[in-house]
Scaffold this motif. Structure first.
Motif, mmCIF file in Angstrom:
data_model
loop_
_atom_site.group_PDB
_atom_site.id
_atom_site.type_symbol
_atom_site.label_atom_id
_atom_site.label_comp_id
_atom_site.label_asym_id
_atom_site.label_seq_id
_atom_site.Cartn_x
_atom_site.Cartn_y
_atom_site.Cartn_z
ATOM 1 N N ASP A 148 5.082 5.013 -2.284
ATOM 2 C CA ASP A 148 3.788 4.188 -1.940
ATOM 3 C C ASP A 148 2.579 5.049 -2.739
ATOM 4 O O ASP A 148 2.341 5.125 -3.794
ATOM 5 C CB ASP A 148 3.284 5.449 -0.064
ATOM 6 C CG ASP A 148 3.628 6.668 -0.876
ATOM 7 O OD1 ASP A 148 3.207 7.311 -1.468
ATOM 8 O OD2 ASP A 148 3.972 7.195 0.718
ATOM 9 N N SER A 182 0.358 -3.650 1.339
ATOM 10 C CA SER A 182 0.989 -2.586 1.879
ATOM 11 C C SER A 182 1.683 -1.602 0.819
ATOM 12 O O SER A 182 1.557 -1.983 -0.335
ATOM 13 C CB SER A 182 1.866 -3.319 2.359
ATOM 14 O OG SER A 182 2.346 -4.245 1.911
ATOM 15 N N ASN A 183 2.047 -1.049 1.046
ATOM 16 C CA ASN A 183 2.459 0.436 0.532
ATOM 17 C C ASN A 183 3.542 -0.160 0.109
ATOM 18 O O ASN A 183 4.819 -0.566 1.004
ATOM 19 C CB ASN A 183 2.968 1.879 2.017
ATOM 20 C CG ASN A 183 1.772 2.686 1.325
ATOM 21 O OD1 ASN A 183 1.832 3.139 -0.108
ATOM 22 N ND2 ASN A 183 1.738 2.780 2.387
#
Length: 895
Positions: A500, A494-495
């Motif tokens: 990100d 996941s970011n």
């Protein structure tokens, strides 16, 4: 100069052979990896720290690092929440320091957030260098800049090196050094191959894999993982006698199943060091495994780090800080003194404490000194400015006052936590002469507590709990891999909340190589692959089908391994507690219970509970004791009779078993205290008007004087903001007293708070009538209420709490007290609504004699079953719900 890279996929045996040459300085990430190749333990991190410290650099300890970084954040961003912002950004900045040697990037091509982070990292690094410090994030880059004497090293276990690690290995390695970087011709090894190519480009030589022929016993399993069925030219068989995948119902069942197998292996004299339990989420599995291992009398070590705040010592310090902040309130201070690391007083002390209800430092110091022999003087006068070393010295005295070192020594983790905290306080004391206020010192102390960590379950020997990454390069004969469920192993990629993947791609174009999503996926997959290499014998996979009421699917890795998930085999009873649970459910095997007194008592208690939950009639454990109660000398109050008529068990638990709540000073205006206060105020006002005709019931000054006198009479406790709250109560009572219905013109009060004793319906009764008025039609008996509705009565023939008992009793008693005057009316009067409260016309008052006879029968027969009224009115304000456990089971009893 010739240095070597071994890319053979199974490096353990080769590394062990090379490490036997004592001319190598062996570097491995863990003691377990060092043990696997029979070498001494020396991690790469320690070599870098040692090299930097030898040249005068110092590692920034947690408090120093936080201080410098906060100063940098303030200078660059000037946030409104400095502490929160710095805490959120620090991990990302450390990742930037680790990912690039210089951080000389062009900020024009970056987002504002990424640009700010790069600027923070650059300025933080400059602040470190001004103080001759280095941060853990830039450790290897800084060490690689040094001019040092190279060594002949053997690097094993660093199978996925980052760029900074490669730079330091290259700087440290002398001629004939060797690094093991296992590579296979699959996409998973793309990043490892890049690392090998990087070293090759700067002069290292790759040793051909063809020079080695060793394969581990589970090589087939490893190859099956790397080449799933669709990509293999032929099916590779998996030895099911050495590889098993099981699905348990719950996490608890999984932990018990695994630990039962571990205990069986230990009973077969397999050394604990040959067994390991693996969990990707150690913090989720650790507490459960530790608890069950204690039950199984199974030695287990969980070496993952847990914050110091989660230990008993950390909890105690948090409680102490809360007590300081709140000014020694009763509840918080009682919780502090009840802590296992504190004095932990007995029930006698708490009976005194509840009765006195101390608040504030002075009161607690007095009661602790008098009843505990504990001097709390060290806790006084903290809101002042002192030197750093004075503050730390104050904490040291506080630890001695509560004898924390000795108390912590009862647990290995707490002992380590105490020593870790002591080392942290040494850091906190510098610079010694700097003056600090208490709020500033407390803030830094809390930062220190958050940054310190200890092993979850330290100790010597025992079976160890590890994560997949921590057993890279190790060897075990038995591995138990838990949590093989989707989204747990592997975890979802996941970011990052701060940087990100899009921003990471921007930074990569600027030579700042933060891991991408695909790299993170490959890292997890390779960690699992190296985990498969870590066993020379049996490997067992498991996962719970249900976790926190959420169904779980098997991990995709199990499908990749071509393993069929099966039901777990039936495990032997692994603990005395499990044996007792088994025999409780198999009472026919009663011979086994006779030798175990605990089991005998448990079986007896279990039978009692089964009877309580059944449809059988109530027995002595539900109040039907069958012991007649001689009530001829027992005096009943009105509230007692009401309780007996609503729920006989409630009266039984309170008056005969004496299970009522302990005496405790109230800290707020509870309904009971409020009722007593209002009664007393009205009594004083009416008495004053009755005895002095010049005074008026509407006189505000008279009401205020009576209110203040009533506060003293009922011993009203010190209440927060009472000066303001008093005015609201005065306003409410003023409205009520001025209502025409409160004191009608034709009525003359002849008695206030009239006490009585007598005999009613064959029972000795006592009580008090709030007011008796004389009117042309006869006496009016008034009972004050602070509620907005008439009180609930006792049970009628339909078990509804509808029969009023209090006013009929008053009427009969008044007839005896005033035989020459008749009773015209009896009423409940609300002091908050200012009106007479009506009783339901549907109330079956004619059933009152029968209801009283039912109560007397219960006393005669000693039968007090848990049978409250159908709407459970008696249960709303009951202290005995833990004893009676009313609920759905009562319907079974009633049926």
């Amino acid at each position: 100069m010739t240095r070597f890279i071994s890319t053979y996929p199974y490096p353990q045996q080769l590394a062990a052979q090379e490490a036997s040459d004592r001319s190598y300085s062996v570097i491995a990430p863990s003691r377990l990896a060092s043990r696997a190749i029979a070498a001494s333990y020396q991690p790469l991190r320690d070599t870098a720290i040692k090299a930097l410290e030898q040249q005068g650099w110092r590692m920034a300890q947690p408090l120093m690092a936080q201080k410098l970084f906060r100063q940098t954040v303030q200078a660059v961003l000037q946030p409104s929440d400095l502490i929160g912002t710095a805490r959120a950004l620090f991990p990302a900045v450390r990742s930037l320091l680790q990912s690039s040697q210089n951080l000389n990037s062009d900020l024009q091509g970056l987002s504002d957030r990424a640009g700010n982070l790069v600027t923070l990292a650059q300025q933080y690094r400059e602040a470190l260098r001004k103080g001759e410090f280095f941060d853990t994030g830039e450790l290897y880059w800084r060490a690689a800049e040094l001019e040092i004497k190279s060594q002949k090293i053997l690097v094993y276990g660093y199978f996925q090196p980052q760029q900074d690690e490669i730079a330091w290995i290259d700087r440290l390695a002398a001629d004939e050094s060797i690094v093991f970087l296992p590579v296979d011709q699959t996409p998973l090894f793309a990043d490892v191959q890049l690392s090998a190519d990087c070293l090759s480009q700067i002069g290292w030589s790759i040793v051909p894999s063809s020079t080695a022929t060793y394969e581990p016993t589970n090589a087939t399993l490893c190859q099956t993982f790397l080449r799933p069925a669709p990509t293999r030219t032929k099916q590779l068989p998996i030895a099911t006698d050495t590889v098993t995948a099981c699905a348990y119902g719950t996490l608890d069942a999984e932990a018990r199943g695994v630990l039962a197998q571990v205990k069986a292996l230990l009973n077969e004299d397999i050394p604990a060091k040959e067994i390991a339990i693996i969990a990707r989420d150690e913090r989720a599995y650790g507490p459960k495994l530790i608890d069950i291992a204690w039950e199984y009398d199974l030695p287990i070590r969980a070496l993952y780090s847990t914050p110091l705040l989660t230990t008993r010592l950390g909890t105690w310090i948090q409680l102490l800080l809360e007590v300081f902040e709140a000014g020694f309130p009763f509840e918080a201070t009682a919780k502090l003194l009840s802590h296992p690391l504190c004095s932990n007083p007995d029930g006698g002390f708490w009976a005194i404490a509840r009765a006195q209800h101390p608040k504030g430092f002075q009161q607690w110091r007095d009661i602790a000194s008098q009843h505990l022999g504990l001097d709390l003087s060290v806790l006084a006068q903290i809101n002042q400015t002192r030197r750093r070393d004075t503050w730390v010295g104050w904490w040291q005295r506080l630890f001695k006052t509560f004898d924390l070192r000795r108390r912590c020594a009862r647990w290995a983790r707490e002992s380590i936590a105490f020593n870790t905290l002591q080392q942290g306080l040494v850091e906190l004391s510098k610079p010694e002469t700097e003056p600090l206020s208490w709020p500033s010192f407390r803030e830094q102390l809390e930062d220190l507590l958050e940054s310190l960590s200890v092993p979850a379950q330290p100790g010597r020997g025992g079976v160890e709990l590890h994560s997949p990454a921590s057993v890279v390069g190790t060897q075990y004969s038995h591995l138990f891999i838990m949590g093989m469920a989707d989204s747990i192993l592997p975890p979802p990629v996941s970011n990052d909340a701060v940087l990100d993947f899009f921003e990471r791609r921007q930074l990569r174009e600027q030579a700042i190589a933060l891991p991408t999503a695909s790299e993170l996926f490959r890292q997890e997959a390779l960690s699992f692959y190296y985990l498969l290499q870590a066993t020379t014998g049996r490997i067992t996979f498991s996962y719970p089908k249900l976790r926190e009421r959420t169904e779980q699917l098997p991990s995709p890795y199990l499908k990749q391994l071509s393993l069929q998930v099966i039901a777990p085999p039936e495990q032997p009873i692994a603990s005395l507690e499990e044996m007792r649970r088994y025999y409780l459910r198999h009472p026919e095997k009663s011979d086994e219970k006779e030798a175990d007194t605990v089991l005998t008592q448990a079986a007896y208690a279990f039978e009692i509970e089964q009877h309580r939950e059944s449809a059988q009639q109530a027995n002595e454990y539900d109040g039907a004791i069958s012991i007649p109660f001689d009530y001829s000398d027992w005096t009943f109050s009105v509230s007692q009779l009401t309780t007996l008529g609503q729920c006989q068990f409630k009266w039984f638990a309170d008056k005969l078993l004496k299970l009522g709540s302990p005496v405790e000073v109230e800290e707020d205006l509870t309904p009971g205290v409020r009722g007593s206060l209002y009664h007393k105020v009205v009594e004083f006002v009416v008495h004053a008007v009755k005895t002095d005709s010049t005074k008026s019931i509407s006189d505000a000054n008279l009401l205020r004087e009576s209110f203040l006198s009533a506060e003293k009479a009922v011993e009203l406790p010190a209440l927060q903001n009472w000066e303001v709250r008093r005015e609201e109560h005065l306003r409410q009572l003023s409205i009520t007293l001025n209502k025409p219905d409160f004191w009608k013109t034709e009525a003359t009060p002849i008695a206030l708070e009239k006490r009585f004793e007598g005999n009613w319906q064959g029972l000795k009764v006592t009580g008090r009538i709030d007011r008796i008025d004389e009117t042309p039609n006869g006496l009016v008996l008034i009972d004050y209420k602070t509620g907005s509705s008439a009180p609930k009565g006792i049970k009628d023939s339909n078990d509804k709490a509808s029969i009023d008992l209090q006013l009929p009793l008053y009427r009969d008693i008044a007839a005896e007290l005033y035989p020459e005057q008749g009773v015209a009316d009896t009423q409940y009067f609300s002091l908050t609504k200012g009106k007479k409260l009506s009783i339901s016309r549907n109330a079956p008052q004619h059933e009152l004699p029968t209801a009283i006879e039912t109560c007397k029968t219960a006393l005669h027969t000693g039968s007090y079953p848990v049978q409250p009224d159908v709407k459970r009115e008696a249960c709303k304000y009951c202290d005995f719900d833990l004893v009676c456990r009313q609920g759905s089971r009562l319907s079974r009893k009633e049926n």
